[in-house]
Design a protein around this motif. Structure first.
Motif, PDB file in Angstrom:
ATOM      1  N   PRO A  41     -10.958   6.582  14.939  1.00 29.10           N
ATOM      2  CA  PRO A  41     -11.216   6.339  13.573  1.00 29.10           C
ATOM      3  C   PRO A  41     -11.814   5.048  13.381  1.00 29.10           C
ATOM      4  CG  PRO A  41      -8.905   7.139  14.016  1.00 29.10           C
ATOM      5  CD  PRO A  41      -9.529   6.727  15.309  1.00 29.10           C
ATOM      6  N   ARG A  79      -5.317  -1.804  18.248  1.00 27.76           N
ATOM      7  CA  ARG A  79      -4.878  -1.778  16.900  1.00 27.76           C
ATOM      8  C   ARG A  79      -5.498  -2.542  15.881  1.00 27.76           C
ATOM      9  NH1 ARG A  79       0.413  -0.741  16.931  1.00 27.76           N
ATOM     10  NH2 ARG A  79       0.042  -0.106  14.811  1.00 27.76           N
ATOM     11  N   LEU A 105      -8.966  -0.181  10.343  1.00 29.75           N
ATOM     12  CA  LEU A 105      -9.438  -0.485   9.077  1.00 29.75           C
ATOM     13  C   LEU A 105      -8.257   0.069   8.054  1.00 29.75           C
ATOM     14  CD1 LEU A 105     -13.167  -0.356   9.289  1.00 29.75           C
ATOM     15  CD2 LEU A 105     -11.819  -2.387   8.384  1.00 29.75           C
ATOM     16  N   PRO A 106      -7.648  -0.314   7.080  1.00 34.46           N
ATOM     17  CA  PRO A 106      -7.147   0.284   6.190  1.00 34.46           C
ATOM     18  C   PRO A 106      -8.044   1.223   5.353  1.00 34.46           C
ATOM     19  CG  PRO A 106      -7.360  -2.078   5.447  1.00 34.46           C
ATOM     20  CD  PRO A 106      -7.899  -1.964   6.725  1.00 34.46           C
ATOM     21  N   ARG A 107      -7.539   2.169   4.723  1.00 36.16           N
ATOM     22  CA  ARG A 107      -8.425   3.013   3.889  1.00 36.16           C
ATOM     23  C   ARG A 107      -8.269   2.672   2.426  1.00 36.16           C
ATOM     24  NH1 ARG A 107      -5.320   8.841   4.222  1.00 36.16           N
ATOM     25  NH2 ARG A 107      -3.847   8.228   2.539  1.00 36.16           N
ATOM     26  N   TRP A 109     -13.699  15.154  10.193  1.00 31.57           N
ATOM     27  CA  TRP A 109     -14.305  14.025  11.155  1.00 31.57           C
ATOM     28  C   TRP A 109     -14.539  14.452  12.573  1.00 31.57           C
ATOM     29  CZ3 TRP A 109     -13.621   8.654   9.973  1.00 31.57           C
ATOM     30  CH2 TRP A 109     -12.945   8.381   8.701  1.00 31.57           C
ATOM     31  N   ASN A 162      -2.248  -0.955   7.327  1.00 34.15           N
ATOM     32  CA  ASN A 162      -3.300  -1.938   7.939  1.00 34.15           C
ATOM     33  C   ASN A 162      -3.787  -2.919   6.856  1.00 34.15           C
ATOM     34  OD1 ASN A 162      -2.834   0.143  10.209  1.00 34.15           O
ATOM     35  ND2 ASN A 162      -4.645  -0.452  11.076  1.00 34.15           N
ATOM     36  N   VAL A 163      -4.283  -3.979   7.441  1.00 32.20           N
ATOM     37  CA  VAL A 163      -4.834  -4.889   6.470  1.00 32.20           C
ATOM     38  C   VAL A 163      -6.038  -5.174   6.946  1.00 32.20           C
ATOM     39  CG1 VAL A 163      -3.721  -6.731   7.547  1.00 32.20           C
ATOM     40  CG2 VAL A 163      -4.244  -6.947   5.314  1.00 32.20           C
ATOM     41  N   VAL A 164      -7.127  -5.629   6.194  1.00 31.08           N
ATOM     42  CA  VAL A 164      -8.294  -6.104   6.339  1.00 31.08           C
ATOM     43  C   VAL A 164      -8.709  -7.324   5.290  1.00 31.08           C
ATOM     44  CG1 VAL A 164      -9.794  -4.648   5.209  1.00 31.08           C
ATOM     45  CG2 VAL A 164     -10.614  -5.895   7.271  1.00 31.08           C
ATOM     46  N   PRO A 185      -4.361  -7.031  12.250  1.00 31.33           N
ATOM     47  CA  PRO A 185      -4.717  -5.841  11.530  1.00 31.33           C
ATOM     48  C   PRO A 185      -3.694  -4.693  11.268  1.00 31.33           C
ATOM     49  CG  PRO A 185      -6.272  -6.322  12.898  1.00 31.33           C
ATOM     50  CD  PRO A 185      -5.052  -7.165  13.316  1.00 31.33           C
ATOM     51  N   ALA A 186      -3.021  -4.403  12.368  1.00 28.73           N
ATOM     52  CA  ALA A 186      -1.754  -3.490  12.293  1.00 28.73           C
ATOM     53  C   ALA A 186      -0.622  -4.192  11.872  1.00 28.73           C
ATOM     54  CB  ALA A 186      -1.649  -2.731  13.556  1.00 28.73           C
ATOM     55  N   LEU A 189      -7.368  -6.352   1.668  1.00 26.94           N
ATOM     56  CA  LEU A 189      -7.155  -4.850   1.539  1.00 26.94           C
ATOM     57  C   LEU A 189      -5.989  -4.434   2.310  1.00 26.94           C
ATOM     58  CD1 LEU A 189      -8.140  -2.136   0.105  1.00 26.94           C
ATOM     59  CD2 LEU A 189      -9.702  -2.095   2.216  1.00 26.94           C
ATOM     60  N   GLY A 224      -3.801  -1.089   3.336  1.00 28.24           N
ATOM     61  CA  GLY A 224      -3.607   0.490   3.038  1.00 28.24           C
ATOM     62  C   GLY A 224      -3.276   1.131   4.346  1.00 28.24           C
ATOM     63  N   GLU A 225      -3.096   2.625   4.346  1.00 29.30           N
ATOM     64  CA  GLU A 225      -2.784   3.444   5.376  1.00 29.30           C
ATOM     65  C   GLU A 225      -4.185   3.299   6.320  1.00 29.30           C
ATOM     66  OE1 GLU A 225      -1.608   7.344   5.032  1.00 29.30           O
ATOM     67  OE2 GLU A 225      -0.744   6.933   3.051  1.00 29.30           O
ATOM     68  N   GLU A 226      -3.790   3.345   7.490  1.00 32.99           N
ATOM     69  CA  GLU A 226      -5.072   3.329   8.612  1.00 32.99           C
ATOM     70  C   GLU A 226      -5.912   4.407   8.208  1.00 32.99           C
ATOM     71  OE1 GLU A 226      -3.910   3.058  12.609  1.00 32.99           O
ATOM     72  OE2 GLU A 226      -5.775   3.101  13.121  1.00 32.99           O
ATOM     73  N   ALA A 227      -7.271   4.025   8.104  1.00 23.64           N
ATOM     74  CA  ALA A 227      -8.350   5.062   7.862  1.00 23.64           C
ATOM     75  C   ALA A 227      -8.196   6.177   9.040  1.00 23.64           C
ATOM     76  CB  ALA A 227      -9.690   4.398   7.606  1.00 23.64           C
ATOM     77  N   GLY A 228      -8.911   7.366   8.473  1.00 24.77           N
ATOM     78  CA  GLY A 228      -9.396   8.387   9.274  1.00 24.77           C
ATOM     79  C   GLY A 228      -7.853   8.631  10.331  1.00 24.77           C
ATOM     80  N   ASP A 237      -6.122  11.031   9.455  1.00 21.03           N
ATOM     81  CA  ASP A 237      -6.221  12.612   9.251  1.00 21.03           C
ATOM     82  C   ASP A 237      -7.441  12.933  10.164  1.00 21.03           C
ATOM     83  OD1 ASP A 237      -8.091  10.968   7.501  1.00 21.03           O
ATOM     84  OD2 ASP A 237      -8.275  12.502   5.945  1.00 21.03           O
ATOM     85  N   ALA A 238      -8.034  12.209  10.709  1.00 18.87           N
ATOM     86  CA  ALA A 238      -9.123  12.742  11.550  1.00 18.87           C
ATOM     87  C   ALA A 238      -8.786  13.663  12.751  1.00 18.87           C
ATOM     88  CB  ALA A 238      -9.862  11.356  12.316  1.00 18.87           C
TER      89      ALA A 238
END
Lengths: 454, 410, 69
Positions: A44, A64, A67-69, A77, C2-4, C36-37, C59, C61-65, C67-68
């Motif tokens: 991802p 690790r 990116l946060p969504r 995907w 996660n953070v960016v 980041p994590a 930012l 949020g939950e880690e993107a993808g 659900d990939a």
């Protein structure tokens, strides 16, 4: 209804930062159709800037940096599969596994990859690395953990310099080889290039400018390198940091204006075809896009910047689901940052679009300053070193095409207020590729030959 | 006639409880020269730009109208809040070495438990009290105790430095039309005395160092050191700032929440909202309403008006925070507000040094109070305010708790 | 979680490095590094830091993808 902008099938090729933010924006803007993200890497989306900093310093594991969504995207995907072609008539993306993905609208966000060492046999030596993906970073970090005797960094652009910085911080011996006259000179010009050179040497880097690496030596395993000045070093790790290659080969037969400098698009991110005619259902964003910017004489810009990937993806996505009159231009001022040798370097505008530079605040001696760049009497860029709070003032000057040199009166204008030539070298003379490239005005200028069908 | 100018009305004590309609007028009027030669700016984007403009000085000695050099020379030199880069940066960085990152990253977050304990102790004295004064019983003692521990100042000396602090704060009030000399002169004297007091304390630390900032100031000095005079000016600044602003933030917070019972209930049931609620308080009722001591070092244009070099330039932060061109629905208190880039701590190089400490104190204090009180209500609205239009906040805030008072929640 | 951090927006106010020093650190005077994590026990601190950022550059949020498939 396929004709409705908020319905139908959207395919995003490229599942990194730009692809992700575009997908989120599409949903934010009410896109209710089917959404597919195709990514060559099996992961991802993850963040790349930490790879050359936190990860090499051992402060974060390479796998690790996800990116946060911003929001859930409800997408299919398809990761770990490369797009190999685009059929613009049948409106399908062709995949390496033989699959075909039909679309009504397409976003091209395939980004770049690391430029490989040009000699494949040498590139295959154990100990020779590039740094672009999380796997690259993981392997390199592991090798640095093992405590190599000397690391050779080929190319002193931002990535190469950050790698050298991380190595020095870990106490490793480092040689940096750069064909140009100084590190970072291709992005920041002569004045800050000279500062970067001083800094690297002060931190114990064996910096060699004006040389090229003529051979990487070894028998299975890297043992050393030869330079164009006849010298050689022992090294057990070499990192090739020669810049990036845009991932456009898969578009060679698409009829789009796609080549080594990217996929050309208009200010609204719509891709041009090879005749300079704008398409209406194919968009581009991120490192792979090449787009006109009014602040830089409408020349087509190619940027490899994190912020551009985000901003352009948002504009592209907005325009994909909005009718003509509601579409927006991508006008953000280019900006990037780099952390190296304990310094925070930030840039706004395009420093290479300049003929002069002046140190408007702070001093070179303290390595805390703002350099302001001008082109034909107007401000076109500013770079801060450990003085980030100052930069937004100059961003306004760039946005308003304010006169150069900027108005005097800063309390901390210490250096001479007289501008000097900005000394931006011809990129051909550098090892490190520029992360900003002005690429002229012609969208239809094909820069690669059409490959005959296999 | 003079009394009618906008700045007169803003600084007039009669408008202390609600200056916001005047700020709306100011934003409407744009940048206008006042009778005394000063310029007020009240719109968000202009304030924000000026706070990042390198030609705007924070050094009052750069003022030509009125010429302030003479008075300034009588007292201690300015602390970093009243200096420009590079000197400002040098002093602020040296001070930061013992306060925050990169050299002391854990100092503030490490005070979390201690602040919680102090809050608990203060709240522990409440039961049985039918009425309490949020200022005297809670919002004042908390930050004073914290800043004393942080700096290494004996809390028993509080009455002494409170008197100095009052004089110093009165000295920065830009009240037009008064004898322009009397209050500033008293402030100069108070600063000198407080500086000598703190300088002596620091000297004592040289032989008996402890884990406080005064000890660090006289410490080994690796990476540069403050001179004895700089230790005086800096520790005066920190003690005053730690003293006079957080009390307003906490009190304004209690007042605002009691005026918005539904938001109070929301925060009570969802404490995770508190950090954002404190940011909203910093926007909605900031502890510092204006920055009265900026001066342009060149003629500069602000929103179409040329502000001449050397003229007093007053930035109305609290007005910028309510600018409808920046904030949606600016007069609404919304503890969950998104896109809240407020000016509560200023912005740019002089952005509040103690901000992280103030944030932590306000979050812990308001959380503690909300959990402790059962059904608090205001006894007086508006409450009596402190004199200062700069550091604006209630002098007293009398409340009654339903639990001790036996009243039902309204 | 996660953070960016949008380091183009970041101006080095370092509020995050004060409030969540296990996750955000200053490298030198101004350059920001972060993990980041976000470790479980740091999540509250990171939310506090994100709220406090004067330029709203963080930012979370939950880690993107995730659900990939």
């Amino acid at each position: 209804m396929r004709g409705e902008p908020r319905d139908g099938r959207i395919v995003v090729v490229g599942a990194s930062l730009a692809g992700l933010r575009a997908a989120e924006t599409l949903r934010d803007e009410g896109f209710a159709g089917s959404l597919t993200l195709i990514g060559e890497e099996p992961h991802p989306p993850y963040d790349r800037p930490p790879l050359s900093k936190q990860v090499l310093l051992g402060k974060a594991p390479a796998d690790r940096t996800g990116l946060p969504r911003r929001r859930p995207v409800d997408a299919e995907w398809r990761l770990g599969v490369r797009a190999t072609g685009l059929d613009p008539v049948g409106k399908e993306v062709l995949l390496a596994d033989g699959g075909k993905v039909p679309f009504d609208r397409l976003l091209i966000a395939t980004g770049t990859r690391a430029r490989p060492w040009p000699k494949p046999a040498e590139a295959a030596l154990d100990g020779v690395f590039t740094l672009r993906t999380s796997e690259d970073a993981g392997r390199l970090a592991e090798r640095l953990d093992a405590g190599p005797g000397r690391v050779l960094v080929i190319g002193a652009g931002f990535t190469g310099s950050e790698i050298a910085s991380a190595c020095r911080e870990r106490g490793l011996a480092v040689t940096v080889a750069e064909r140009g006259p100084a590190p970072l000179v291709g992005a920041l010009g002569g004045t800050l290039g000279a500062l970067a050179a001083k800094l690297q040497r002060a931190h114990g880097v064996d910096l060699r400018c004006g040389v090229t690496v003529t051979a990487l030596e070894g028998d299975g395993r890297l043992t050393g390198a030869q330079f164009s000045d006849g010298t050689r070093i022992d090294a057990d790790v070499a990192v090739v940091a020669l810049g990036a290659v845009r991932n456009t080969e898969w578009l060679a037969e698409s009829g789009l204006a796609a080549g080594p400098r990217g996929v050309t698009c208009d200010a609204g991110c719509r891709a041009f075809d090879m005749y300079g005619i704008v398409t209406d259902d194919i968009f581009a964003a991120g490192d792979v896009a090449r787009f006109p910017h009014p602040l830089f004489e409408y020349q087509l810009l190619s940027l490899e910047h994190w912020g551009n990937a985000v901003a352009q993806a948002e504009v592209a996505a907005h325009n994909m689901v909005n009718p003509g009159p509601r579409r927006r231009p991508h006008l953000t001022v280019p900006a990037f940052w780099s952390g190296q040798f304990g310094l925070n370097i930030k840039s706004v505008g395009v420093p290479t679009f300049s003929d002069q530079v002046v140190i408007a605040q702070g001093s070179l001696k303290d390595a805390r300053l703002v350099a302001v760049y001008g082109y034909r009497g107007r401000v076109t860029a500013a770079v801060s070193v450990n003085q980030a709070k100052a930069l937004e003032y100059y961003q306004r000057l760039i946005e308003t095409a304010a006169p150069f040199p900027p108005a005097q009166g800063a309390a901390d204008q210490i250096e001479s207020p007289e501008p000097v030539p900005s000394d931006v070298p011809d990129p051909k003379m550098l090892s490190h590729g520029p992360t900003v490239a002005l690429t002229g005005h012609l969208p239809d200028r094909r820069l690669t030959l059409v490959q005959p069908a296999r | 006639m003079a009394a009618d100018t906008l700045f007169h009305r803003i600084t007039d004590y009669a408008h202390r409880a609600d200056p916001y309609p005047l700020y709306a007028e100011l934003r409407e009027e744009g940048v206008v020269r006042q009778e005394d030669g000063s310029y007020l700016v009240g719109t968000y984007h202009e304030i924000e730009a000026l706070l990042h403009d390198p030609r705007i000085s924070s050094d009052r000695r750069k003022r030509t109208v009125p010429d302030e050099t003479a008075l300034a020379e009588q007292g201690l030199p300015p602390a970093f809040i009243g200096l420009d880069d590079p000197e400002h940066h040098r002093l602020r960085s040296l001070t930061m070495r013992s306060f925050g990152p990169p050299h002391t990253p854990d100092r503030i977050s490490g005070m979390h438990d201690e602040i919680t304990r102090i809050v608990k102790d203060l709240l522990g004295t409440f039961p049985g009290k039918e009425r309490l004064d949020v200022v005297d019983d809670f919002a004042y003692p908390l930050p004073v105790t914290v800043i004393c521990r942080l700096l290494g100042v004996p809390i028993e000396d509080e009455p002494r430095f409170r008197a100095w602090s009052d004089d110093i704060v009165a000295g920065i009030d830009p009240t037009p039309g008064e004898d322009p000399e009397a209050r500033p002169r008293a402030a100069v004297e108070a600063r000198k005395e407080m500086g000598l007091y703190l300088g002596e304390l620091a000297e004592k630390r040289r032989a008996h160092p402890s884990d406080d900032m005064l000890s660090a100031f006289v410490g080994d000095g690796s990476g540069g050191q403050l001179t004895p005079l700089e230790i005086m000016t800096t520790s005066v600044l920190l003690l005053i700032a730690g003293h006079e602003t957080t009390v307003n933030l906490i009190t304004n917070g209690v007042l605002t929440l009691l005026r918005h019972p539904e938001e109070l209930a929301r925060l009570r049931s969802d404490p995770a909202l508190m950090p954002r609620a404190v940011e909203e308080l910093l926007r909605y009722e900031p502890p510092v309403h204006m920055l009265p001591q900026r001066t342009p070092l060149a003629d500069i244009e602000v929103a179409g008006v040329t502000v001449p070099k050397g003229a007093p330039l007053i930035l109305m932060l609290a007005s910028g925070n309510r600018d409808p061109r920046r904030f949606r629905d600016p007069d609404r208190f919304d503890p969950a507000r998104e896109d809240n880039q407020h000016l509560g701590f200023g912005s740019g190089i002089h952005s509040c040094f103690g901000a992280p400490l103030a944030r932590l104190e306000a979050q812990i204090a308001l959380h503690g109070l909300l959990q402790h009180l059962d059904a608090p209500r205001l006894l007086e609205d508006p409450p009596p305010y402190r004199r200062s239009p700069v550091l604006r906040g209630p002098r007293h805030l009398l409340i009654e708790d339903g639990r001790s008072g036996g009243r039902e929640r309204r | 979680m996660n953070v960016v951090v949008d380091l183009n927006r970041c101006q080095g106010y370092a509020q995050c490095a004060f409030l969540a020093p296990r996750v955000f650190t200053l490298h030198g005077e101004e350059a920001l590094l972060y993990t980041p994590a976000v470790p479980e026990e740091q999540q509250d601190a990171v939310l506090r830091a994100a709220a406090a950022c004067p330029v709203q550059a963080i930012l979370v949020g939950e880690e993107a993808g995730a659900d990939a498939g």
